[in-house]
Design a protein around this motif. Structure first.
Motif, PDB file in Angstrom:
ATOM      1  N   PRO A 102       0.828  -1.195  -0.087  1.00 21.68           N
ATOM      2  CA  PRO A 102       0.133   0.091   0.067  1.00 21.68           C
ATOM      3  C   PRO A 102       0.887   1.248  -0.003  1.00 21.68           C
ATOM      4  CG  PRO A 102      -1.020  -1.492   1.655  1.00 21.68           C
ATOM      5  CD  PRO A 102       0.550  -2.158   1.178  1.00 21.68           C
ATOM      6  N   GLN A 103       0.262   2.316  -0.783  1.00 23.15           N
ATOM      7  CA  GLN A 103       1.047   3.453  -0.485  1.00 23.15           C
ATOM      8  C   GLN A 103      -0.022   4.448  -0.473  1.00 23.15           C
ATOM      9  OE1 GLN A 103       2.785   4.460  -4.601  1.00 23.15           O
ATOM     10  NE2 GLN A 103       3.743   6.241  -4.106  1.00 23.15           N
ATOM     11  N   ILE A 104       0.320   5.603   0.316  1.00 26.98           N
ATOM     12  CA  ILE A 104      -0.509   6.817   0.840  1.00 26.98           C
ATOM     13  C   ILE A 104       0.256   7.945   0.295  1.00 26.98           C
ATOM     14  CG2 ILE A 104      -1.810   7.599   2.420  1.00 26.98           C
ATOM     15  CD1 ILE A 104      -1.681   5.255   4.090  1.00 26.98           C
ATOM     16  N   ALA A 105      -0.394   8.706  -0.671  1.00 28.96           N
ATOM     17  CA  ALA A 105      -0.005  10.182  -1.042  1.00 28.96           C
ATOM     18  C   ALA A 105      -0.760  11.139  -0.373  1.00 28.96           C
ATOM     19  CB  ALA A 105      -0.080  10.078  -2.664  1.00 28.96           C
ATOM     20  N   PRO A 106       0.066  11.910   0.342  1.00 24.77           N
ATOM     21  CA  PRO A 106      -0.531  12.867   1.039  1.00 24.77           C
ATOM     22  C   PRO A 106      -0.932  14.081   0.328  1.00 24.77           C
ATOM     23  CG  PRO A 106       1.501  12.365   2.073  1.00 24.77           C
ATOM     24  CD  PRO A 106       1.616  11.648   0.841  1.00 24.77           C
ATOM     25  N   VAL A 107      -0.264  14.617  -0.779  1.00 24.39           N
ATOM     26  CA  VAL A 107      -0.356  15.785  -1.592  1.00 24.39           C
ATOM     27  C   VAL A 107      -0.608  15.380  -2.824  1.00 24.39           C
ATOM     28  CG1 VAL A 107       0.547  17.180   0.220  1.00 24.39           C
ATOM     29  CG2 VAL A 107       1.915  16.418  -1.638  1.00 24.39           C
ATOM     30  N   ALA A 108      -0.447  14.183  -3.459  1.00 22.79           N
ATOM     31  CA  ALA A 108      -0.652  14.159  -4.934  1.00 22.79           C
ATOM     32  C   ALA A 108      -2.100  14.613  -5.145  1.00 22.79           C
ATOM     33  CB  ALA A 108      -0.183  12.748  -5.308  1.00 22.79           C
ATOM     34  N   SER A 109      -2.262  15.138  -6.499  1.00 24.80           N
ATOM     35  CA  SER A 109      -3.568  15.463  -6.777  1.00 24.80           C
ATOM     36  C   SER A 109      -3.848  15.603  -8.398  1.00 24.80           C
ATOM     37  CB  SER A 109      -3.880  16.956  -6.094  1.00 24.80           C
ATOM     38  OG  SER A 109      -2.669  17.959  -6.828  1.00 24.80           O
TER      39      SER A 109
END
Length: 691
Positions: A118-125
């Motif tokens: 799993p990968q969680i991207a905080p600010v990628a939009s």
């Protein structure tokens, strides 16, 4: 004896207590990996704070101890970010948090998907992530740029602004945001009068940035939208201020990531007072936010910003997902996961599904993901910079749309009328110089007409329509010399309307100006409203009627006669060389004439006698093939690329044959090209003549 009994009793009591006491379960250590920029201490501290607070909360993850491992890689370095992600996978982390930009996130996600991590991207939009089912191990804490463009469109619609200038970085964040807003603007009839995309490296050279800003300034539009990261925006707005682009009459608008961190968030300059932006801002009344804020302020002087808090929520999202797997946590740990050998985590999909379906309170708002891995109900605060503080003037959400209190807005330069920003010319009175040149501009000789009403023509009609559209007034006047403008060779000074513009005695020169290089050096031209050029007229070629003899049309009669003469002449030369040369076919046959010495002359001497009849019969084919008629036929066969049976043996014959082959190739190639052009010229002729 008594002492021995006492000692035995004490040992018995201790052993009894140890035997009956409950077993203490050891903490399970779970490593997390975070890919952050080198030197970004604030994000590192936020992540460490999140891990510490979750470890202290035994009701959330009892007997679980989270640890954070950091991997440093700068933004826009996809290969380095991929290597760091691969290193994290080899270290058996349970999830990867980061990197920062969408392009870096996408690069790492391909690796994470291959190993089921799993990968969680905080600010990628990046909006494209919404429609990428292949990236099934990616979760995002920030809403898509698509929704930010919707928020910006709501602001424009509420304030009736039909014009704008776009200034964006050439990153995925800038380009994607610009593209979506352009689509909305085209649908609603808004005009993008200036569109500048800058390379992020240009921020190291202020001269390049000033050139971009100068183009926006020259466009005349006063509403400027800036889309880039905050570090780049700080440099741009400072240069814009020096060029007067932040004074009264200008209005700046900022996207989310432009003002969610750095100086523009914590200490924005005063010259940006009145700027408008949008922030996916945390609700300060949220108890989770108040708790984290109080803890943060004990050890830090800087404020919490939405950019950093999304990293905190990323750790919380992981914790909520892990909480549902606590009964089986020891059996799902990664043990053999490898990026180098592409060995996936057997239970990575279970953790991913658990995180994706988890719901909980976050610092920036409720944590809940949609089916595409993005926040389920994106919402934004519309903010206005007042007294160096971003204050809410409205809100926008996917479900309820926009709600903006227009009366609360303070515009840049304390401008009270936002509609004046629609164009840079509203309410302006322009001095326009012109000259008489019918039908573009003509003067009406009438004593009853005054001012602008004395003029008529194409240019006058254009000025009337432009003044209505852009809401300006104007006063027309004539030049004294009635000239458009040229350089006086004696004084080296400009004359006519050009001189009026140079001397600033007129704002605009209106007329049928010819755009020349010399004039372009001293004045600026609008886009031409009329293109007029000198055209040469030629007679239209006559089309020949269809005929079976059209195949001879590519060459004239004289050329065909010359070709026929060349064939005959070359055939005669070919015959002569073959007949006279002792080394050719005929000469070789002559050397085999049979001679007999049974004849005598008048003196009785014996002389040879030729048996011609026998010789002709034996060499009939050779003699026949080298006569004049067949020599000409051989030349014709070569010309038509059919060849012939008997090739010359002598050098002289071969030289003649070689030159004739070369000439035949050139003649046939020329004929083929002319024939193709001759057959297609009528199709290309449209039957229209343009002047």
């Amino acid at each position: 004896m008594v002492k021995t009994l006492v000692h035995r009793f004490i040992i018995f009591v201790i052993l009894s207590n140890l035997y009956h006491s409950p077993t203490v379960q050891a903490d399970i250590h779970i490593p997390l990996g975070a890919i952050i920029e080198e030197g970004n201490t604030k994000v590192r501290q936020i992540l460490e704070l999140a891990v510490d607070q979750i470890n202290r909360n035994q009701t959330l993850l009892p007997n679980v101890n989270l640890t954070m491992q950091f991997y440093h890689a700068n933004i826009y370095q996809q290969y380095r970010n991929l290597k760091k992600g691969c290193l994290a996978a080899n270290d058996q982390v349970w999830t990867i948090i980061g990197p920062t930009t969408s392009s870096d996130v996408e690069c790492v996600q391909y690796m994470a998907t291959s190993v089921s991590l799993p990968q969680i991207a905080p600010v990628a939009s990046y909006p494209g992530f919404d429609n990428r089912p292949s990236l099934k191990y990616l979760l995002r804490m920030s809403p898509s740029d698509y929704w930010q463009s919707k928020v910006l469109a709501s602001i424009f619609q509420s304030l009736n602004w039909p014009y704008a200038a776009l200034l964006a970085s050439n990153t995925d964040y800038g380009i994607n945001s610009v593209a979506e807003f352009q689509v909305i603007a085209a649908q609603r009839g808004w005009k993008i009068l200036a569109y500048e995309i800058f390379n992020v490296q240009e921020t190291n050279d202020v001269n390049l940035i000033r050139k971009r800003l100068k183009k926006i300034q020259d466009s005349g539009v006063h509403i400027i939208i800036l889309i880039c990261l905050s570090s780049q925006a700080d440099i741009i707005v400072s240069q814009a201020h020096r060029m007067g682009l932040t004074s009264k009459g200008y209005q700046w608008l900022f996207y989310d990531n432009t003002i969610t961190e750095g100086r523009l968030h914590s200490n924005p300059p005063r010259y940006l007072e009145g700027a408008i932006g949008m922030i996916s801002n945390p609700n300060r009344d949220n108890p989770v936010y108040r708790k984290i804020e109080s803890i943060w302020k004990k050890d830090h002087t800087s404020d919490l910003d939405p950019f950093s808090l999304r990293y905190y929520d990323a750790v919380l999202a992981f914790a909520y997902g892990l909480q549902k797997l606590l009964p089986n946590i020891s059996r799902i740990a990664p043990t053999m996961m490898s990026c180098d050998k592409i060995i996936p985590w057997a239970n990575g999909n279970l953790l991913m599904h658990s995180i994706k379906t988890s719901v909980g309170a976050g610092v920036t708002g409720p944590i809940q993901f949609g089916i595409n891995g993005s926040p389920i109900n994106p919402s934004f605060q519309i903010v206005n910079l007042i007294n160096q503080t971003w204050k809410n003037i409205g809100k926008w959400s996917k479900d309820s749309g926009a709600s903006i209190d227009i009366n609360k807005i303070v515009y840049m330069g304390h401008n009270l009328d936002p509609t004046i920003l629609s164009t840079g010319l509203k309410g302006v009175n322009l001095s326009i110089v012109t000259t008489i040149d019918p039908p573009f501009m003509n003067l009406i000789n009438s004593s009853e007409l005054y001012g602008n009403n004395r003029f008529e023509g194409i240019v006058k009609d254009l000025l009337v329509e432009l003044s209505k559209m852009l809401q300006f007034t104007y006063k027309l006047s004539l030049t004294e010399d009635r000239n458009y403008g040229s350089v006086n060779e004696t004084t080296n000074q400009w004359t006519g309307m050009v001189k009026k513009i140079i001397d600033q005695k007129a704002d605009i020169a209106a007329g049928a100006f010819s755009i020349t290089a010399s004039r372009s050096h001293v004045i600026d031209f609008t886009k031409p409203f009329l293109d007029q050029g000198v055209t040469m007229l030629v007679a239209k070629p006559k089309s020949l009627p269809p005929s079976i003899f059209q195949c001879f049309a590519p060459f004239t009669l004289n050329v065909w006669l010359l070709i026929a003469g060349s064939i005959i002449f070359t055939g005669v030369i070919f015959y002569a060389t073959g007949y006279l040369s002792p080394f050719d076919l005929y000469g070789s046959a002559v050397r085999h004439l049979p001679l007999h010495a049974n004849d005598s002359d008048y003196s009785g001497n014996s002389i040879p006698r030729v048996d011609k009849l026998r010789w002709k019969n034996y060499y009939r084919d050779t003699i026949y093939s080298t006569n004049l008629g067949n020599s000409v036929w051989n030349i014709i066969s070569s010309f038509l690329q059919q060849g012939h049976n008997k090739s010359p043996n002598a050098l002289s014959g071969r030289i003649i044959t070689g030159f004739w082959w070369l000439a035949s190739c050139i003649i046939i190639a020329t004929y083929t090209a002319n024939l193709a052009a001759f057959l297609t010229i009528d199709r290309l002729n449209s039957g229209k003549i343009y002047v």
